[in-house]
Structure formats: structure tokens, C-alpha cells
Design an enzyme around this catalytic site. Structure first.
Site, PDB file in Angstrom:
ATOM      1  NE  ARG A  80      -3.946  -2.188   2.459  1.00 56.13           N
ATOM      2  CZ  ARG A  80      -3.599  -3.433   2.483  1.00 56.13           C
ATOM      3  NH1 ARG A  80      -2.300  -4.006   2.490  1.00 56.13           N
ATOM      4  NH2 ARG A  80      -4.783  -4.109   2.088  1.00 56.13           N
ATOM      5  CG  HIS A 105      -0.971  -5.631  -4.523  1.00 55.79           C
ATOM      6  ND1 HIS A 105       0.010  -5.613  -3.572  1.00 55.79           N
ATOM      7  CD2 HIS A 105      -1.945  -6.512  -3.720  1.00 55.79           C
ATOM      8  CE1 HIS A 105      -0.257  -6.435  -2.458  1.00 55.79           C
ATOM      9  NE2 HIS A 105      -1.223  -7.095  -2.631  1.00 55.79           N
ATOM     10  CG  HIS A 179      -0.493 -11.496  -3.715  1.00 54.99           C
ATOM     11  ND1 HIS A 179      -0.911 -12.276  -2.821  1.00 54.99           N
ATOM     12  CD2 HIS A 179      -0.591 -10.424  -3.287  1.00 54.99           C
ATOM     13  CE1 HIS A 179      -1.383 -11.849  -1.985  1.00 54.99           C
ATOM     14  NE2 HIS A 179      -1.451 -10.609  -2.093  1.00 54.99           N
ATOM     15  CD  GLU A 314       1.801 -10.612  -0.244  1.00 49.40           C
ATOM     16  OE1 GLU A 314       1.707  -9.523  -0.933  1.00 49.40           O
ATOM     17  OE2 GLU A 314       0.911 -10.749   0.440  1.00 49.40           O
TER      18      GLU A 314
END
Length: 350
Positions: A80, A105, A179, A314
């Protein structure tokens, strides 16, 4: 060792998306598509030597359209950016807000929706595929023309290597990740509550209810985010903690100790005995336990996907680093390539 190419489907604009299958001599198999550089399947052996798919996803190309991040390469900026804007060299750049007031993203038109160019390398014992794309200046509001290269390699020791390189003609933020949604049991309907996870992290970035960091870094030791000694994901996934309760599980950035290419931690499924070590040169990792899923979303087994049937690790720069000078982050500089590597190393532990 082999590489096979097939048709996966067709994009709305008529372009065809391929499906590439890479097989290592060990039997480990990677299935990937240029649409979003997605990892579609990853087959690794269990305690009996049986190959199983440890990546959640869908059956058709169409199911990956839109805001679906399963297995995708994420960018220009993973996670973010608060307020959907940032200031660089005195100029404010406005981004599309696709997560409340924030950018998630890379925005709604991020790299997960790009059809990349593919190049396969079959020589030797470690097959690989390289995807390339040139992101134009201003795409999703980001400055600079950014040349990207993403390479997936199946190494001889049952390792999946992910290497990302970016080169820009202007200063720009760059925070790439993948992801993938992992379920080491190979059963995509099974919750991951019994999956054991150990992480070399003693700190986390504190965030607002919108998951935007406030700039503080605090200790995790002794709390529900303490994975230093290893524990089952389900032990604290529903702990009496405000953010955990808000998210319905884990959705946290953890600050990995050390610098350079190093082991982040290890996950292990007690039934299949599949183990997965995580290695990277980045400073953090987002632990996400697939806390919610929209109704009607189907998995590769044709059944509705269920919450908590996967976990994501991630590797990343900390979320919203563009707003926090104390976070370990540097803007990509003109003509200076940046390369980062993450590896998922699989084995069997009985």
C-alpha cells in the site's frame, strides 16, 4: 528437464496468453503464464515422493482478470501507498485509489494485468523463463519509463528462484513482489491452521485500521506475531488483538533481521511433510493468511475457494515506505538497475 508451451486463453482485446510448463529433473514442475507473470501451478514432492500443487489459483485465464492477485508479479509498488500519492523531488504524484483512499499493489492497472513478453531458457539442468515489459512514464501515475525483467528458475535442489530487475529513466519508487498463495498440503480446501511457520523477525511496522504504517517499528517478541521459535499458524491467527481481529487473521509486515541475501524463515506442513524455506535480500515480508474470499470464486479444483486455505509470504520493502524516511528503502535512480532475488526452497521433513 523440459519446457512445454500451450494456449491458456484469450484476453478481451484478442491477444492470446500462453501457458508454459517447466519441469526439472527432480520432477518439480512450474506452470506459469505471461499474463501478470503468474505462477499457475507449482508441483513439489511430499513425504512419499508424490507431486502436489502447493499454489492456489483458478482453472481458466478469465478467472484471473481484474483485481485477482493469485500467483502474480506485483508492481510498480507492492502493498500500500497511503493517500494514493507521494512526493518525489518536490513534485506530488497522484495515483489511482483502489483500496479505500490508498493505492494497493500498483493500482487497478498494475502489472498483474499486463501481458508480458516471454523468453524460455532450456539449456542445462535448471530451466527458466524470463518475462519482460516496459512500463511507460505515467502508467498508474508513476514517473519514469521502467524496463522490467522477471525470471523464474527451477534449480536442481527443488528451489524456485524469482529474480526481478528494474531500470528507469527517471527516479521512481519500485517495490516488486510475487503474490503466491501457498498451501503445502496440496489440498486447496484444507485450512492452513496446522502449518508450522518460523520467521527470523523480531519487529513489525504498526499500522492504521486501513493497514497504512504510522512510521513506528515495534517488537513482536512474546506476542501473537512472534514466530521466532516457530509455531502453528492457527495458534494466534485469531488472537485477541485489534488488528488480527479486524483482518480476520494475519495481514502484517514483519521486519526480517539482517541484511543481504539471507534466510527469512521456514514453513512446514505436518501431514505432507513438505517444508519450504524462504530466502531473499529484501527487508520485510507480508504474512497474509487468505482471510476473506468473495462468494463464487472458484479454485483449480472447481470448488469455491475458502478463507484460511493458504498463506502468503510476500518479500518486500515495507508498505508505504515512500512516506517514512526511517524505513529501509531507496528510490530507483535513472540508469541504475536494481535487482532483487527471492527463493522458495522445498524439501521433505518427517
Amino acid at each position: 528437464m523440459s519446457v512445454e508451451k500451450a494456449v491458456f486463453g484469450t484476453l478481451p482485446d484478442g491477444r492470446e496468453a500462453a501457458l508454459y510448463t517447466l519441469r526439472a529433473r527432480s520432477g518439480m514442475t512450474l506452470v506459469t503464464t505471461p499474463y501478470g507473470c503468474r505462477i499457475i501451478r507449482l508441483l513439489v514432492p511430499d513425504r512419499l515422493g508424490r507431486l502436489g500443487d502447493v499454489i492456489l489459483g483458478h482453472r481458466t485465464l478469465e478467472e484471473y482478470f481484474g483485481a485477482d492477485y493469485h500467483g502474480a508479479f506485483i508492481g510498480r509498488y507492492a502493498n500500500r501507498i497511503g493517500g494514493a500519492q507521494f512526493v518525489l523531488d518536490g513534485k506530488t504524484y497522484s495515483l489511482p485509489a483502489n483500496d479505500g483512499a490508498n493505492t494497493l499493489h500498483g493500482g487497478p492497472g498494475g502489472y498483474h494485468q499486463v501481458l508480458w513478453e516471454a523468453s524460455v531458457q532450456e539449456e542445462g539442468d535448471e530451466p527458466s523463463i524470463t518475462y519482460t515489459y516496459e512500463s511507460p512514464d505515467g502508467e498508474e501515475g508513476f514517473p519514469g519509463s521502467l524496463k522490467l525483467q522477471v525470471t523464474y528458475t527451477l534449480k536442481k535442489d527443488n528451489t524456485l528462484s524469482l529474480e526481478y530487475t528494474g531500470t528507469s529513466d527517471q527516479a521512481t519508487p519500485f517495490n516488486p513482489t510475487n503474490h503466491a498463495f501457498f498451501n503445502l498440503s496440496g489440498d486447496h480446501q484444507k485450512e492452513v491452521l496446522s502449518t508450522w511457520l518460523q520467521l527470523n523477525a523480531e519487529e513489525t511496522t504498526t499500522v492504521s485500521d486501513g493497514l497504512i504504517p504510522d512510521g513506528n517499528i515495534v517488537s513482536t517478541l512474546g506476542g501473537p506475531l512472534d514466530f521466532t521459535a516457530g509455531k502453528e499458524l492457527g495458534k494466534d491467527m485469531f488472537a485477541d488483538d485489534h488488528l488480527i481481529q479486524l483482518c480476520g487473521g494475519f495481514d502484517h509486515n514483519l521486519c526480517i533481521k539482517g541484511e543481504g541475501f539471507r534466510q527469512f524463515g521456514e514453513a512446514w506442513d505436518p501431514d505432507s511433510c513438505r517444508a519450504m524455506e524462504i530466502w531473499s535480500d529484501l527487508p520485510g515480508v507480508q504474512l497474509y493468511t487468505f482471510n476473506s474470499v468473495d462468494e463464487g470464486i472458484l479454485g483449480k479444483d472447481g470448488l469455491p475457494m475458502k478463507p484460511h486455505t493458504a498463506f502468503c509470504l510476500e518479500t518486500q520493502f515495507y508498505p508505504d515506505s515512500v512516506h517514512h524516511e526511517n524505513f529501509p528503502f531507496q528510490y530507483l535512480q535513472p540508469g541504475q538497475p536494481f535487482t532483487t532475488r527471492t527463493e522458495y526452497r522445498f524439501s521433505v521433513k518427517k
